[in-house]
Design a protein around this motif. Structure first.
Motif, PDB file in Angstrom:
ATOM      1  N   PHE A 226      19.122 -31.376  71.437  1.00 56.97           N
ATOM      2  CA  PHE A 226      18.208 -32.131  72.101  1.00 56.97           C
ATOM      3  C   PHE A 226      16.684 -31.460  72.034  1.00 56.97           C
ATOM      4  O   PHE A 226      15.867 -32.300  72.070  1.00 56.97           O
ATOM      5  N   VAL A 227      16.592 -30.269  72.031  1.00 58.73           N
ATOM      6  CA  VAL A 227      15.267 -29.706  72.129  1.00 58.73           C
ATOM      7  C   VAL A 227      14.940 -29.203  70.806  1.00 58.73           C
ATOM      8  O   VAL A 227      13.795 -28.580  70.692  1.00 58.73           O
ATOM      9  N   ALA A 228      15.720 -29.521  69.868  1.00 57.13           N
ATOM     10  CA  ALA A 228      15.500 -28.846  68.162  1.00 57.13           C
ATOM     11  C   ALA A 228      13.978 -29.293  67.911  1.00 57.13           C
ATOM     12  O   ALA A 228      13.222 -28.341  67.485  1.00 57.13           O
ATOM     13  N   PRO A 229      13.545 -30.473  68.230  1.00 56.48           N
ATOM     14  CA  PRO A 229      12.056 -30.676  67.798  1.00 56.48           C
ATOM     15  C   PRO A 229      11.125 -29.938  68.404  1.00 56.48           C
ATOM     16  O   PRO A 229       9.773 -29.830  67.907  1.00 56.48           O
ATOM     17  N   TRP A 230      11.298 -29.295  69.455  1.00 57.35           N
ATOM     18  CA  TRP A 230      10.642 -28.443  70.171  1.00 57.35           C
ATOM     19  C   TRP A 230      10.521 -27.158  70.246  1.00 57.35           C
ATOM     20  O   TRP A 230      10.199 -26.388  71.276  1.00 57.35           O
ATOM     21  N   LEU A 231      11.259 -26.343  69.525  1.00 54.20           N
ATOM     22  CA  LEU A 231      11.610 -25.163  69.684  1.00 54.20           C
ATOM     23  C   LEU A 231      10.395 -24.380  69.407  1.00 54.20           C
ATOM     24  O   LEU A 231      10.012 -23.080  70.042  1.00 54.20           O
TER      25      LEU A 231
ATOM     26  N   PRO B 202       5.113  -9.021  76.315  1.00 47.67           N
ATOM     27  CA  PRO B 202       5.832 -10.269  75.768  1.00 47.67           C
ATOM     28  C   PRO B 202       7.348  -9.836  75.630  1.00 47.67           C
ATOM     29  O   PRO B 202       7.595  -8.820  74.850  1.00 47.67           O
ATOM     30  N   PRO B 203       8.106 -10.790  75.911  1.00 44.82           N
ATOM     31  CA  PRO B 203       9.559 -10.548  75.644  1.00 44.82           C
ATOM     32  C   PRO B 203       9.800 -10.917  74.035  1.00 44.82           C
ATOM     33  O   PRO B 203       9.166 -11.494  73.096  1.00 44.82           O
ATOM     34  N   ASP B 204      11.001 -10.268  73.627  1.00 44.34           N
ATOM     35  CA  ASP B 204      11.413 -10.729  72.191  1.00 44.34           C
ATOM     36  C   ASP B 204      12.084 -12.028  72.203  1.00 44.34           C
ATOM     37  O   ASP B 204      13.081 -12.181  72.780  1.00 44.34           O
ATOM     38  N   PHE B 205      11.356 -12.897  71.539  1.00 42.81           N
ATOM     39  CA  PHE B 205      11.794 -14.323  71.475  1.00 42.81           C
ATOM     40  C   PHE B 205      13.024 -14.325  70.587  1.00 42.81           C
ATOM     41  O   PHE B 205      13.127 -14.210  69.506  1.00 42.81           O
ATOM     42  N   PRO B 206      14.303 -14.941  71.036  1.00 42.00           N
ATOM     43  CA  PRO B 206      15.404 -15.570  70.315  1.00 42.00           C
ATOM     44  C   PRO B 206      14.894 -16.331  69.291  1.00 42.00           C
ATOM     45  O   PRO B 206      13.990 -17.419  69.279  1.00 42.00           O
ATOM     46  N   GLU B 207      15.724 -16.407  68.299  1.00 45.62           N
ATOM     47  CA  GLU B 207      15.545 -17.553  67.192  1.00 45.62           C
ATOM     48  C   GLU B 207      15.865 -18.884  67.984  1.00 45.62           C
ATOM     49  O   GLU B 207      15.519 -19.922  67.579  1.00 45.62           O
ATOM     50  N   ARG B 208      17.028 -18.680  68.774  1.00 47.29           N
ATOM     51  CA  ARG B 208      17.722 -20.012  69.440  1.00 47.29           C
ATOM     52  C   ARG B 208      17.273 -19.673  70.743  1.00 47.29           C
ATOM     53  O   ARG B 208      17.661 -18.581  71.311  1.00 47.29           O
ATOM     54  N   PRO B 209      17.287 -20.669  71.715  1.00 48.42           N
ATOM     55  CA  PRO B 209      17.209 -20.579  73.159  1.00 48.42           C
ATOM     56  C   PRO B 209      18.581 -20.035  73.993  1.00 48.42           C
ATOM     57  O   PRO B 209      19.727 -20.333  73.127  1.00 48.42           O
ATOM     58  N   TRP B 210      18.408 -19.204  74.605  1.00 46.33           N
ATOM     59  CA  TRP B 210      19.525 -18.420  75.518  1.00 46.33           C
ATOM     60  C   TRP B 210      20.144 -19.775  76.235  1.00 46.33           C
ATOM     61  O   TRP B 210      19.192 -20.270  77.248  1.00 46.33           O
ATOM     62  N   ILE B 211      21.250 -19.953  76.499  1.00 46.08           N
ATOM     63  CA  ILE B 211      21.951 -21.015  77.104  1.00 46.08           C
ATOM     64  C   ILE B 211      22.535 -20.314  78.401  1.00 46.08           C
ATOM     65  O   ILE B 211      23.284 -19.315  78.304  1.00 46.08           O
ATOM     66  N   VAL B 212      21.894 -20.797  79.427  1.00 47.57           N
ATOM     67  CA  VAL B 212      22.435 -20.320  80.683  1.00 47.57           C
ATOM     68  C   VAL B 212      23.838 -20.645  81.032  1.00 47.57           C
ATOM     69  O   VAL B 212      23.965 -22.126  81.191  1.00 47.57           O
ATOM     70  N   PRO B 213      24.809 -20.129  81.321  1.00 48.42           N
ATOM     71  CA  PRO B 213      26.178 -20.310  81.554  1.00 48.42           C
ATOM     72  C   PRO B 213      26.249 -21.234  82.968  1.00 48.42           C
ATOM     73  O   PRO B 213      25.779 -20.900  83.736  1.00 48.42           O
ATOM     74  N   ASP B 214      26.888 -22.375  82.730  1.00 47.56           N
ATOM     75  CA  ASP B 214      26.992 -22.963  83.936  1.00 47.56           C
ATOM     76  C   ASP B 214      27.564 -22.303  85.056  1.00 47.56           C
ATOM     77  O   ASP B 214      27.578 -22.576  86.422  1.00 47.56           O
TER      78      ASP B 214
ATOM     79  N   LEU C 294      11.870 -27.414  59.757  1.00 43.70           N
ATOM     80  CA  LEU C 294      12.588 -26.117  59.650  1.00 43.70           C
ATOM     81  C   LEU C 294      13.612 -25.910  60.544  1.00 43.70           C
ATOM     82  O   LEU C 294      14.834 -25.704  60.167  1.00 43.70           O
ATOM     83  N   PRO C 295      13.477 -26.032  61.869  1.00 40.98           N
ATOM     84  CA  PRO C 295      14.254 -25.540  63.014  1.00 40.98           C
ATOM     85  C   PRO C 295      15.359 -26.806  63.281  1.00 40.98           C
ATOM     86  O   PRO C 295      16.513 -26.501  63.000  1.00 40.98           O
ATOM     87  N   VAL C 296      14.901 -28.095  63.081  1.00 40.06           N
ATOM     88  CA  VAL C 296      15.860 -29.171  63.080  1.00 40.06           C
ATOM     89  C   VAL C 296      17.025 -28.939  62.012  1.00 40.06           C
ATOM     90  O   VAL C 296      18.172 -29.106  62.486  1.00 40.06           O
ATOM     91  N   PHE C 297      16.628 -28.508  60.818  1.00 41.33           N
ATOM     92  CA  PHE C 297      17.550 -28.484  59.710  1.00 41.33           C
ATOM     93  C   PHE C 297      18.277 -27.230  59.522  1.00 41.33           C
ATOM     94  O   PHE C 297      18.838 -26.953  58.422  1.00 41.33           O
ATOM     95  N   GLY C 298      17.848 -26.147  60.196  1.00 39.21           N
ATOM     96  CA  GLY C 298      18.417 -24.816  60.205  1.00 39.21           C
ATOM     97  C   GLY C 298      17.748 -24.193  58.845  1.00 39.21           C
ATOM     98  O   GLY C 298      18.272 -23.054  58.518  1.00 39.21           O
ATOM     99  N   ALA C 299      16.692 -24.490  58.372  1.00 40.94           N
ATOM    100  CA  ALA C 299      16.236 -23.955  57.226  1.00 40.94           C
ATOM    101  C   ALA C 299      15.333 -22.601  57.495  1.00 40.94           C
ATOM    102  O   ALA C 299      14.856 -22.287  58.681  1.00 40.94           O
ATOM    103  N   ASP C 300      15.298 -21.858  56.519  1.00 39.32           N
ATOM    104  CA  ASP C 300      14.667 -20.193  56.768  1.00 39.32           C
ATOM    105  C   ASP C 300      13.459 -20.290  56.214  1.00 39.32           C
ATOM    106  O   ASP C 300      12.339 -19.304  56.420  1.00 39.32           O
ATOM    107  N   ALA C 301      12.932 -21.017  54.959  1.00 42.81           N
ATOM    108  CA  ALA C 301      11.677 -21.012  54.316  1.00 42.81           C
ATOM    109  C   ALA C 301      11.322 -22.187  53.993  1.00 42.81           C
ATOM    110  O   ALA C 301      11.923 -23.120  53.750  1.00 42.81           O
TER     111      ALA C 301
END
Length: 679
Positions: free
Chosen positions: A8-13, A110-122, A291-298
């Motif tokens: 859902f948030v892929a377009p706004w990473l 500044p923190p080290d930003f992950p490639e993907r957001p961290w998901i907080v477990p329910d 790029l993030p939406v389709f998982g591309a790297d370059a």
């Protein structure tokens, strides 16, 4: 993140701070942004509304640290939340942002930003009491309907034997799968859209689907923050009674339709590309959002220019690789880019062996493992090529190929518009630069700094101007003005006014006569544009300045050791209106250390803010901080660094006037500092 699936948030990473989204607005303006409902979102943030057409409320609170801004905290409420934010909502959002800011401040950097957001477990958010899971399973098995559970990713985490029987697939083949991927007859964007609506709006919803050949099933979805419970039951509907919109899915046809998520991402990216202005905007938009939406790297974005492919943007490639690929002829056989552009057909290579069959050098040059080569064509005219690449083999689904092919047309149109804009912009600002003085003369006993800042992107050139004229060894004239409008006519008139003022000043005319003679010239020219102007005659021997104004904002003055204030000048009318207009004179002492700030109205006319308030903030800043600048000036008077101090002061004044940046009008500033005469 919690309570929302990652796609859902892929377009706004990644978002530029200038993007028209609630979270970016919260960071830019350092305030809480509240969006009460879908209507509010459509009105204020249409791009976000296109990608998330659901009922929910949203708050974005800036995470403001002690010495810097860290970002923003975004909270979502389900559809049953009132559209107006309560005091408690605002306080909770602000308190949460403050807690995050304190943690980040304490981390020291500044923190080290992950490639993907961290998901907080329910479990960390909503602890559940310990219960016997076997009792829950037994309960579900006793129900006459099928019971199924989905997590926020859409994966099946539980299903009863009745649900497996109704779906026509063994339970072990469905657990962990996404229903519309595992069951071809459910692969309909309308069905997936029901799931997405339930996740975001947290409202129960339902749909009916046909399981071939003739079994109609009712699906009822009951969402909460942890997932969705689904009840499945036979509907009793016959095929003949099927609604006109129901299309039975099949394994052969269903996968060709892009999913609801992909369709909404395509809508979001299309809206984003329409807002791209220059080529760099297009490159950033593709890199940060596609790029993030389709998982591309370059990425390599090339424009067709004079029979060659000129690289105009890239991500994820080394300089050596770019040098090898830049400037390839359109008929190159080194990469598939030329052929894709020639026949207008996208090419997809899932692994190096596939591309090496026709282009053996390509995988060795880039070191990538998969490629999507998208020709960019507008009205049968080649514009360029966009290449997305992956560091691992990547099998392109029919869904991805369909969306990427559609995106290629949107990127092509955006790139074509952007290149035209950049060409026009370069020509306009080249003309602007030619009309402004390239250098200002050095004058003993006077330090100065000047700056011209064009309006934000999308505007044509303006008519703001400044000049510093050396009259003799101890006298000078300073002038600043503003021609109405943002077009070539305004720039041309600005050049005429500046030339006229310079000529009359050099001829020895008094300040009031300089403006009066320039005024008569403009009356004769009948330009239909208003012109304001401020002229200052600086006598460094007598230590005095004489000013005359033609409807221009009054300058700011700071005496050594005193507070800054706005000069009280009696202005004459704007230039070019009345042929016999007079321009009153004001003479003031100019002791060593006196600072004059001349500016155009673009510095203080901020939308939504009173100009007097902005001017007061500028004078307050000068009063509080100029003493330190003056100390630096006295220390650096014998060096070339004094101008740098005034340049920094210009930066500060612009920041005070426009704290969020993105000024909407031209700004010209000329700072004059009386100093001790050398020797």
């Amino acid at each position: 993140m919690h309570g929302v699936p990652p796609d859902f948030v892929a377009p706004w990473l990644r978002l530029p701070l200038s993007s028209p989204t609630p979270v970016a607005a919260a960071v830019r303006e350092q305030r809480l942004v509240w969006v009460g409902n879908q209507e509010d979102m459509v009105r204020r943030y249409p791009r976000v509304a296109a990608a998330l057409p659901y009922r929910f409320s949203l708050a974005a609170a800036p995470i403001a640290g002690e010495h810097r801004g860290w970002g923003a905290l975004q909270l979502l409420w389900p559809a049953d939340h009132p559209p107006h934010a309560s005091r408690r909502d605002c306080e909770n959002a602000a308190a949460g942002a403050r807690r995050v800011a304190r943690v980040l401040d304490a981390a020291g950097g500044p923190p080290d930003f992950p490639e993907r957001p961290w998901i907080v477990p329910d479990e960390l958010v909503r602890p559940h009491p310990e219960q016997d899971g076997r009792a829950a399973v037994a309960y579900a098995e006793r129900l006459p309907e099928g019971a199924l559970a989905l997590d926020l990713h859409g994966r099946i985490t539980f299903l009863s034997s009745t649900a497996a029987r109704l779906l026509g697939r063994p339970a072990d083949r469905l657990l962990g799968a996404v229903p519309w991927s595992a069951l071809p007859w459910l692969d309909d964007p309308a069905h997936e859209e029901r799931y997405r609506t339930a996740v975001i709006s947290r409202e129960p919803t339902a749909f009916t689907a046909l399981r071939p050949p003739d079994h109609w099933l009712d699906f009822q979805l009951f969402p909460d923050a942890g997932g969705i419970s689904v009840r499945i039951s036979p509907s009793g509907r016959s095929a003949a009674a099927a609604p006109a919109t129901a299309v039975p899915g099949s394994a052969q046809t269903a996968p060709t339709a892009p999913s609801a998520g992909r369709l909404q991402q395509l809508m979001h990216l299309a809206a984003a590309l329409t807002e791209a202005v220059g080529v760099s905007d297009v490159v950033d938009m593709v890199a940060d959002q596609i790029l993030p939406v389709f998982g591309a790297d370059a990425l390599v974005l090339s424009a067709a220019d004079a029979g060659r492919l000129k690289i105009i943007g890239h991500r994820g490639y080394s300089a050596e690789v770019l040098e090898r690929l830049d400037g390839l002829p359109l008929d190159t056989d080194l990469t598939p880019a030329g052929r894709a552009l020639a026949d207008g057909t996208p090419s997809f290579f899932a692994r190096p062996e596939e591309i090496a069959r026709s282009y053996p050098e390509a995988p060795r040059i880039s070191g990538k493992k998969a490629w999507a080569v998208l020709p960019l064509i507008v009205s049968a005219r080649p514009v360029g090529v966009c290449v997305l690449s992956y560091t691992r083999p990547h099998a392109f689904t029919a869904d991805e190929r369909a969306v990427l092919t559609s995106l290629a047309g949107l990127i092509a149109q955006a790139l074509d518009r952007a290149r035209l804009f950049d060409a026009k912009n370069d020509l306009a600002h080249g003309l602007q630069s030619a009309l402004l003085p390239r250098t200002l003369p050095r004058i003993d006993g006077l330090d100065f700094a000047a700056r011209y800042l064009p309006a934000g992107r999308g505007q044509d050139i303006g008519g703001d101007f400044y000049d510093l004229i050396r009259l003799d060894d101890r006298t000078a004239a300073a002038v600043i003005g503003d021609v109405q409008g943002h077009n070539v006519a305004a720039a041309a008139l600005m050049g005429q006014v500046r030339t006229a003022v310079h000529a009359h000043a050099a001829a020895g005319a008094a300040p009031d006569q300089v403006l009066a003679r320039t005024n008569r010239l403009l009356v004769d020219l009948e330009p239909d544009l208003l012109v304001s102007c401020l002229y200052a005659h600086l006598d460094l021997t007598r230590r005095q300045v004489t000013l005359a104004s033609a409807g221009h904002p009054p300058p700011l003055l700071r005496r050594p050791g005193g507070r800054a204030h706005v000069l009280d000048l009696e202005p004459g009318p704007l230039l070019g209106i009345e042929v016999a207009a007079g321009y009153p004179l004001t003479t003031l002492p100019l002791p060593e250390g006196t600072l004059l700030v001349l500016y155009t109205d673009g510095l203080v006319e901020v939308p939504g803010t009173d100009a007097d308030s902005v001017t007061a903030a500028l004078t307050d800043h000068l009063s509080r901080h100029t003493a330190d600048h003056l100390a630096d000036l006295r220390a650096d008077q014998a060096s070339d660094r004094a101008g740098g101090v005034l340049d920094r002061l210009i930066d500060e004044l612009v920041q005070v006037g426009w704290p969020a940046g993105q000024h909407t009008d031209d700004i010209a500033l000329l700072l004059l500092q009386a100093t001790r005469r050398a020797g």
